[in-house]
Design a protein around this motif. Structure first.
Motif, PDB file in Angstrom:
ATOM      1  N   ASP A   3       0.861  -1.179   0.000  1.00  0.00           N
ATOM      2  CA  ASP A   3       0.000   0.000   0.000  1.00  0.00           C
ATOM      3  C   ASP A   3       0.896   1.227   0.000  1.00  0.00           C
ATOM      4  N   LEU A   4       1.013   1.882  -1.133  1.00  0.00           N
ATOM      5  CA  LEU A   4       1.949   2.995  -1.280  1.00  0.00           C
ATOM      6  C   LEU A   4       1.553   4.195  -0.441  1.00  0.00           C
ATOM      7  N   ARG A   5       0.284   4.267  -0.037  1.00  0.00           N
ATOM      8  CA  ARG A   5      -0.153   5.395   0.781  1.00  0.00           C
ATOM      9  C   ARG A   5       0.459   5.350   2.170  1.00  0.00           C
ATOM     10  N   HIS A   6       0.924   4.177   2.609  1.00  0.00           N
ATOM     11  CA  HIS A   6       1.496   4.037   3.950  1.00  0.00           C
ATOM     12  C   HIS A   6       2.939   3.549   3.906  1.00  0.00           C
ATOM     13  N   ALA A   7       3.544   3.503   2.716  1.00  0.00           N
ATOM     14  CA  ALA A   7       4.927   3.044   2.600  1.00  0.00           C
ATOM     15  C   ALA A   7       5.872   4.151   3.045  1.00  0.00           C
ATOM     16  N   PRO A   8       6.978   3.814   3.729  1.00  0.00           N
ATOM     17  CA  PRO A   8       7.957   4.826   4.160  1.00  0.00           C
ATOM     18  C   PRO A   8       8.547   5.548   2.952  1.00  0.00           C
ATOM     19  N   ALA A   9       8.845   6.835   3.129  1.00  0.00           N
ATOM     20  CA  ALA A   9       9.404   7.638   2.043  1.00  0.00           C
ATOM     21  C   ALA A   9      10.417   8.623   2.614  1.00  0.00           C
ATOM     22  N   HIS A  10      11.172   9.248   1.715  1.00  0.00           N
ATOM     23  CA  HIS A  10      12.158  10.258   2.101  1.00  0.00           C
ATOM     24  C   HIS A  10      11.537  11.629   1.853  1.00  0.00           C
ATOM     25  N   HIS A  50      20.909  17.969  -4.235  1.00  0.00           N
ATOM     26  CA  HIS A  50      22.035  17.118  -3.843  1.00  0.00           C
ATOM     27  C   HIS A  50      21.599  15.771  -3.280  1.00  0.00           C
ATOM     28  N   ASP A  51      20.288  15.561  -3.152  1.00  0.00           N
ATOM     29  CA  ASP A  51      19.793  14.289  -2.629  1.00  0.00           C
ATOM     30  C   ASP A  51      18.489  13.964  -3.336  1.00  0.00           C
ATOM     31  N   THR A  52      17.984  12.775  -3.101  1.00  0.00           N
ATOM     32  CA  THR A  52      16.742  12.340  -3.743  1.00  0.00           C
ATOM     33  C   THR A  52      15.623  12.290  -2.710  1.00  0.00           C
ATOM     34  N   TYR A  53      14.524  12.979  -3.001  1.00  0.00           N
ATOM     35  CA  TYR A  53      13.382  13.027  -2.097  1.00  0.00           C
ATOM     36  C   TYR A  53      12.126  12.577  -2.830  1.00  0.00           C
ATOM     37  N   ASP A  54      11.198  12.046  -2.040  1.00  0.00           N
ATOM     38  CA  ASP A  54       9.925  11.593  -2.602  1.00  0.00           C
ATOM     39  C   ASP A  54       8.849  12.663  -2.535  1.00  0.00           C
ATOM     40  N   LEU A  55       9.008  13.639  -1.613  1.00  0.00           N
ATOM     41  CA  LEU A  55       7.957  14.648  -1.436  1.00  0.00           C
ATOM     42  C   LEU A  55       8.513  15.821  -0.642  1.00  0.00           C
ATOM     43  N   LEU A  56       7.995  17.013  -0.915  1.00  0.00           N
ATOM     44  CA  LEU A  56       8.371  18.235  -0.200  1.00  0.00           C
ATOM     45  C   LEU A  56       7.149  18.810   0.491  1.00  0.00           C
ATOM     46  N   VAL A  57       7.276  19.057   1.792  1.00  0.00           N
ATOM     47  CA  VAL A  57       6.255  19.797   2.550  1.00  0.00           C
ATOM     48  C   VAL A  57       6.769  21.220   2.668  1.00  0.00           C
ATOM     49  N   LYS A 111      -2.704  26.302   7.846  1.00  0.00           N
ATOM     50  CA  LYS A 111      -2.215  26.119   9.212  1.00  0.00           C
ATOM     51  C   LYS A 111      -3.275  26.594  10.193  1.00  0.00           C
ATOM     52  N   PRO A 112      -3.370  25.985  11.362  1.00  0.00           N
ATOM     53  CA  PRO A 112      -2.608  24.802  11.797  1.00  0.00           C
ATOM     54  C   PRO A 112      -3.061  23.554  11.024  1.00  0.00           C
ATOM     55  N   VAL A 113      -2.087  22.747  10.603  1.00  0.00           N
ATOM     56  CA  VAL A 113      -2.365  21.604   9.740  1.00  0.00           C
ATOM     57  C   VAL A 113      -2.915  20.439  10.561  1.00  0.00           C
ATOM     58  N   ASN A 114      -4.000  19.873  10.068  1.00  0.00           N
ATOM     59  CA  ASN A 114      -4.579  18.694  10.692  1.00  0.00           C
ATOM     60  C   ASN A 114      -3.709  17.483  10.354  1.00  0.00           C
ATOM     61  N   ALA A 115      -3.192  16.782  11.369  1.00  0.00           N
ATOM     62  CA  ALA A 115      -2.238  15.689  11.163  1.00  0.00           C
ATOM     63  C   ALA A 115      -2.843  14.546  10.348  1.00  0.00           C
ATOM     64  N   VAL A 116      -4.111  14.223  10.595  1.00  0.00           N
ATOM     65  CA  VAL A 116      -4.760  13.137   9.867  1.00  0.00           C
ATOM     66  C   VAL A 116      -4.913  13.498   8.384  1.00  0.00           C
ATOM     67  N   LEU A 117      -5.308  14.766   8.126  1.00  0.00           N
ATOM     68  CA  LEU A 117      -5.465  15.218   6.748  1.00  0.00           C
ATOM     69  C   LEU A 117      -4.124  15.246   6.026  1.00  0.00           C
ATOM     70  N   LEU A 118      -3.062  15.705   6.713  1.00  0.00           N
ATOM     71  CA  LEU A 118      -1.733  15.741   6.097  1.00  0.00           C
ATOM     72  C   LEU A 118      -1.268  14.336   5.743  1.00  0.00           C
ATOM     73  N   LYS A 119      -1.494  13.385   6.642  1.00  0.00           N
ATOM     74  CA  LYS A 119      -1.100  12.003   6.376  1.00  0.00           C
ATOM     75  C   LYS A 119      -1.794  11.469   5.127  1.00  0.00           C
ATOM     76  N   ALA A 120      -3.090  11.766   4.992  1.00  0.00           N
ATOM     77  CA  ALA A 120      -3.847  11.300   3.830  1.00  0.00           C
ATOM     78  C   ALA A 120      -3.341  11.952   2.548  1.00  0.00           C
ATOM     79  N   ARG A 121      -3.038  13.250   2.614  1.00  0.00           N
ATOM     80  CA  ARG A 121      -2.546  13.972   1.433  1.00  0.00           C
ATOM     81  C   ARG A 121      -1.169  13.450   0.999  1.00  0.00           C
ATOM     82  N   ILE A 122      -0.313  13.180   1.980  1.00  0.00           N
ATOM     83  CA  ILE A 122       1.015  12.649   1.666  1.00  0.00           C
ATOM     84  C   ILE A 122       0.890  11.279   1.020  1.00  0.00           C
ATOM     85  N   GLY A 123       0.014  10.437   1.578  1.00  0.00           N
ATOM     86  CA  GLY A 123      -0.178   9.105   1.017  1.00  0.00           C
ATOM     87  C   GLY A 123      -0.659   9.149  -0.421  1.00  0.00           C
ATOM     88  N   ALA A 124      -1.633  10.030  -0.705  1.00  0.00           N
ATOM     89  CA  ALA A 124      -2.155  10.141  -2.071  1.00  0.00           C
ATOM     90  C   ALA A 124      -1.095  10.679  -3.024  1.00  0.00           C
TER      91      ALA A 124
END
Length: 353
Positions: A3-10, A50-57, A111-124
């Motif tokens: 499940d890529l929505r919950h897979a660890p990322a950089h 200089h590095d590889t990232y999967d997502l930027l907040v 802001k203030p960012v809802n942690a549950v919503l941020l998690k869902a957005r990052i996963g998508a």
């Protein structure tokens, strides 16, 4: 299936407020992600390059370089334009949100960012990035690196543009008789070996193989990316191809298998290069009189009993740097007047004479 929505990322967090930065980092790390931090946009861009990232907040209001400037830099960089970006900001207004989306942001959270919503957005966002990465991998696998680069820089559009370049056609002589004399498995193995060697020689000199038809191939020197001295590059590639075939033949003869020979035709001039086909299925190719002449020269190698034949434009571009032999004029289908034909001198042709 993972499940890529919950897979660890950089992930990279760009936030100038130290408290917000630490709390956001801790929250993301508890979700299993590896997180780096940047206190402003300038530092964020340095890390991204200089590095590889999967997502930027990304925060919007930062010193030295704000979020809008970061987004503009990402959009202008072909290597970073597909990086998913989730904006977090206290700025209000539809115009602000619209500008962020237009600059390539995946989402905008107040802001203030809802942690549950941020998690869902990052996963998508990570799931969509994985799909884009798969598409890029397919392009890299089924297209040359030059075509992949052209697609990344210019995007896909049917049509073509006029370019100056050299075109090469090559195939294995008497291939039909060879196929009939051996099992299909040996033929497939031979073709795989043949293409491996030919691709290496062509790519080494800046050429792009854009068609493989049975035992034949077509290569372009000078498109989709410009190539200085494309004519000489094509002839040098052809000479290396012949050398590789000779080395391969030494192994084949030692294994009591028949030697193979190739014929190569090269022409230089203007052509129209681009993507042809449909929106669903297309290929990168080139068309024009230069292409037709290269194909005719390759077919003429059998009659001329020479391995590499070139046209006058290619011969002139060589400027005497590579030995050639004038074979006289030949008439080709589709050409109103005979064409002067030259052979690039190879050790194989010398031995045959």
């Amino acid at each position: 299936m993972v499940d890529l929505r919950h897979a660890p990322a950089h992930l990279l967090v760009a936030e100038d407020n130290k408290v917000n930065r630490l709390l956001l980092t801790r929250s993301l790390e508890l979700q299993g992600h590896r997180v780096d931090c940047a206190e402003n946009g300038r530092v964020a861009l340095e890390l991204l390059r200089h590095d590889t990232y999967d997502l930027l907040v990304l925060d919007m209001e930062m010193p030295e370089m704000d979020g809008f400037q970061v987004l503009e830099q990402l959009t202008a960089d072909p290597k970073l334009r597909d990086l998913p970006v989730i904006v977090t900001s206290s700025l209000e207004g539809v115009a602000t949100i619209a500008r962020c989306i237009e600059l390539g942001a995946e989402d905008y959270l107040h802001k203030p960012v809802n942690a549950v919503l941020l998690k869902a957005r990052i996963g998508a966002s990570l799931e969509k990035k994985h799909l884009r990465d798969q598409q890029k991998e397919l392009v890299r696998r089924f297209a040359t690196s030059e075509v992949a680069q052209d697609l990344q820089q210019s995007g896909f559009a049917l049509g073509g543009r006029r370019v100056q370049g050299a075109v090469m056609f090559s195939d294995i002589r008497s291939f039909t008789a060879l196929v009939e004399s051996q099992p299909p498995e040996e033929t497939i193995e031979l073709l795989n070996t043949y293409y491996t060697l030919m691709f290496d020689a062509i790519n080494r000199h800046g050429g792009v193989v854009n068609q493989m038809i049975g035992d034949g191939l077509m290569a372009i020197f000078g498109a989709p990316l410009p190539l200085p001295d494309h004519s000489a590059a094509a002839v040098q590639a052809a000479l290396e191809m012949v050398e590789m075939i000779e080395l391969l033949n030494a192994d084949r003869i030692a294994a009591d298998k028949p030697a193979i020979r190739i014929g190569v035709g090269i022409a230089t001039g203007e052509m129209v290069a681009g993507y042809t086909g449909t929106q669903q299925r297309a290929t990168y190719t080139c068309i024009g009189d230069t292409v037709n002449l290269a194909a005719r020269l390759e077919a003429h190698t059998k009659l001329a009993k020479r391995t590499i034949l070139i046209d006058p434009a290619t011969c002139m571009a060589l400027g005497g740097r590579i030995p050639v032999e004038a074979l006289g004029a030949a008439s080709f289908r589709g050409k109103a007047a005979p064409v002067e034909v030259y052979a690039a001198v190879t050790a194989l042709d010398t031995r045959q004479d």
